[in-house]
Each structure stands twice: as structure tokens, then as C-alpha cells.
Design an enzyme around this catalytic site. Structure first.
Site, PDB file in Angstrom:
ATOM      1  N   TYR A  43      18.669   6.741  26.485  1.00  0.00           N
ATOM      2  CA  TYR A  43      17.815   7.549  27.361  1.00  0.00           C
ATOM      3  C   TYR A  43      18.115   7.266  28.822  1.00  0.00           C
ATOM      4  O   TYR A  43      18.376   8.176  29.615  1.00  0.00           O
ATOM      5  CB  TYR A  43      16.339   7.276  27.063  1.00  0.00           C
ATOM      6  N   THR A  80      14.013   7.975  36.725  1.00  0.00           N
ATOM      7  CA  THR A  80      13.209   6.907  36.131  1.00  0.00           C
ATOM      8  C   THR A  80      13.682   5.548  36.629  1.00  0.00           C
ATOM      9  O   THR A  80      14.858   5.384  37.004  1.00  0.00           O
ATOM     10  CB  THR A  80      13.327   6.933  34.586  1.00  0.00           C
ATOM     11  N   ASP A  81      12.786   4.572  36.607  1.00  0.00           N
ATOM     12  CA  ASP A  81      13.169   3.208  36.966  1.00  0.00           C
ATOM     13  C   ASP A  81      14.166   2.611  35.977  1.00  0.00           C
ATOM     14  O   ASP A  81      14.896   1.667  36.279  1.00  0.00           O
ATOM     15  CB  ASP A  81      11.944   2.310  37.087  1.00  0.00           C
ATOM     16  N   GLU A  82      14.225   3.178  34.765  1.00  0.00           N
ATOM     17  CA  GLU A  82      15.072   2.601  33.721  1.00  0.00           C
ATOM     18  C   GLU A  82      16.563   2.730  34.015  1.00  0.00           C
ATOM     19  O   GLU A  82      17.384   2.050  33.385  1.00  0.00           O
ATOM     20  CB  GLU A  82      14.742   3.218  32.366  1.00  0.00           C
ATOM     21  N   LYS A 132      19.786   9.678  31.950  1.00  0.00           N
ATOM     22  CA  LYS A 132      19.112   9.928  33.231  1.00  0.00           C
ATOM     23  C   LYS A 132      19.970   9.456  34.403  1.00  0.00           C
ATOM     24  O   LYS A 132      20.037  10.115  35.449  1.00  0.00           O
ATOM     25  CB  LYS A 132      17.752   9.225  33.246  1.00  0.00           C
TER      26      LYS A 132
END
Length: 314
Positions: free
Chosen positions: A148, A124-126, A152
Site C-alpha cells: 500500500y 500518507t505518512d506511510e 502511494k
């Protein structure tokens, strides 16, 4: 994926996973879907896929999975992904997003080298954290802002280390904020549209000024397939979007499509703890492989709101 491949997909009843499976089946590949059927699973789409002779379903949790079916490519979509849930209770996120990936990597590692599939981790970009100006590149430092994103990012580190230590071939793919039809109604667009259609106001964190890049799920799937087909192994690829929107502007557009007066369309809630201001990805690498964004946000959101159907999740 020029020839017909055997593809194991984990989390294939989730949002991006199910669109990827549909893409693969349409291309003639054989898909083995492993999913534990969580609260967000799309049971309707599983029945649809089961009509194909090229589809097999295994109900299992990646944390306890003890057998890896024969395959050429292993694509891990399985993840707990709702940030609000992670802030409330992060334990399940640590278990699935980190330990689950570790278990899958071990299953791949223990295969004979001639039978080891390529390990594709959907990230994910997060993991990068937010960025006020410019865009994150694949080699940028990971500074996750919430539990979260931290799980990741940790999983990405596992994948890279299993590649270096054990020789597992891998790609990590980091798409930006996905949207599209039949998304579980805990995400901004379907949740806001669902509430408005029921006569309830949408809830918006803070003043709604937070910016997200919106990537249609079908564009994301094509990006993933492009990396599998043409990407260099043991590399990370961002899949970004030029469609940047403030959250408040997204909600206003939903209200407009739904015919709701703006003053009654939403209410402001407190800021989410650890809220990221803006995400943006530099996806030069995947574009160099021939991928490009096709879907237009302003066109697609009309269909999404007008055809909203949450009965498949009830």
C-alpha cells in the site's frame, strides 16, 4: 479557498473525502464528486450531499475516467488504503493508487493551460516508512514498508514528475493516521469497537506496542484546506499529530468506554508482515501557514465508540 471554487473530489464517499466535501459545501463551494462506490463507500452521506444544489455526483473509476469536469481544484482522495488487503492482493492497489493517479494527471494535463486545475494528491505518512525517534520531514527519503505504502509513494513521484515535465501545478499532502466518526469498520478503532459491542474480542497485531499518531479527520480536512488556500504550489506538506498512542492502549481505552473487561477485550494475532514500529511527522510547514491541531483524542474517542453506527456501510 476564499472565493467560491469549483472542486472536483475523487473518492468523496470514502472517509476523509466525505468530511472534506461536507467542509467545502458548508463554505459555499461547488463540489463534483467522482467515486466508483467500492465496498467502503458511505452511501448514506451521498444521499445527504445530494440535497445540496452545489453538489454533483459521478459514479466512475479513476482508472477509466475519460473526462474531467470543469474545476478550479482537483483533490484526489481515491485510493485502496487497507494495508492487510494490500498484503493479501496488491494488484488492485497498483491499479487504483498508481495507474489511477496517472490517468487523473493526464486528464489535468490535457486541459488548456487556462483551464488546468491545481492537482492535490492526498498521500500518507506511510510513504516514509517507520521512525523510532524523531519525526519525518517532507524532504526525507521515501522507504515504504508494505505494498500500500509503495503504491502511494509511487503516485507521489508521478505527481512531481508531471509537474516538472508538463507544468501541472500540484501539492502533495501527507496526513498521519486519521480517526473520527463514520469510518469504515476495517480500521483499528471502529473495527475494535464494533467487535466488542457484539461480544467478540478485538484482534491486535503482535503485542500492540506499535505507535501511531492519531489525527482527527476534521483537523486533517482543515489542514488540506489550509494548504489549498495558503500553501506554495509544487510543495509537499505533512499534517501530523501530537497524539501518539500504542495500539494496545487505544484498544484498552475502547474497552473501557464500552464497559468491557480488558481480559476479554482483545486477542493477540501474529505480527503483520512488514509492520512499521512508529510513524511520526514533522508538520512545521503546515503550522507556519496557520494550521493547528484542535481535536483531543481522549475526548473524541468517547463519542466515536458511543455513537458507532455501521449501518451506513451494510
Amino acid at each position: 479557498m476564499d472565493r467560491h471554487e469549483i472542486i472536483v473530489v475523487t473518492g468523496g464517499l470514502g472517509f476523509i473525502g466525505k468530511h472534506f466535501i461536507r467542509y467545502c459545501l458548508e463554505k459555499g463551494h461547488f463540489v463534483k464528486n467522482i467515486d466508483r462506490i467500492s465496498y467502503a463507500a458511505d452511501r448514506v452521506v451521498n444521499a445527504e450531499f445530494s440535497k445540496s444544489s452545489n453538489y454533483r455526483f459521478y459514479e466512475a473509476d479513476i482508472c477509466t475516467l475519460d473526462f474531467l469536469p470543469e474545476c478550479d481544484i482537483f483533490v484526489n482522495f481515491a485510493a485502496e488504503s487497507h494495508v492487510d488487503n494490500a498484503i493479501t492482493n496488491a494488484r488492485k492497489f497498483c491499479e487504483t493508487n498508481f495507474l489511477g493517479v496517472q490517468n487523473c494527471l493526464e486528464l489535468v494535463r490535457l486541459k488548456h493551460e487556462r483551464e488546468q486545475p491545481i492537482f492535490i494528491q492526498i498521500s500518507t505518512d506511510e510513504v516514509y516508512g517507520d521512525i523510532r525517534e524523531g519525526s519525518h520531514k517532507e524532504e526525507d527519503q521515501l522507504i515504504p514498508s508494505n505494498p500500500y505504502a509503495a503504491t502511494k509513494a509511487a503516485a507521489d513521484m508521478l505527481v512531481k514528475s508531471w509537474g516538472r515535465t508538463y507544468g501541472v501545478r500540484w501539492n502533495i499532502i501527507r496526513p498521519t493516521n486519521n480517526y473520527g466518526v463514520h469510518q469504515y469498520p476495517e480500521k483499528l478503532i471502529p473495527k475494535s469497537a464494533w467487535r466488542m459491542k457484539r461480544g467478540l474480542p478485538a484482534a491486535m497485531h503482535g503485542d500492540g506496542s506499535y505507535i501511531r499518531s492519531w489525527l482527527h479527520v476534521e483537523d486533517a480536512v482543515r489542514g488540506i484546506a489550509t494548504v489549498i488556500d495558503k500553501g506554495k504550489r509544487n510543495q509537499i506538506y505533512n499534517i501530523g499529530s501530537t497524539e501518539e498512542r500504542r495500539n494496545i492502549d487505544v484498544i484498552r481505552r475502547i474497552a473501557q468506554i464500552a464497559g468491557i473487561e480488558e481480559r476479554s477485550a482483545f486477542v493477540s494475532a501474529s505480527d503483520r508482515s512488514g509492520q512499521d514500529i512508529r510513524y511520526s511527522l514533522d508538520d512545521t510547514k503546515v503550522r507556519a501557514l496557520g494550521w493547528f491541531q484542535q481535536k483531543k483524542f481522549d475526548e473524541e474517542i468517547i463519542q466515536i465508540v458511543e455513537q458507532l453506527d455501521n449501518s451506513r456501510f451494510v
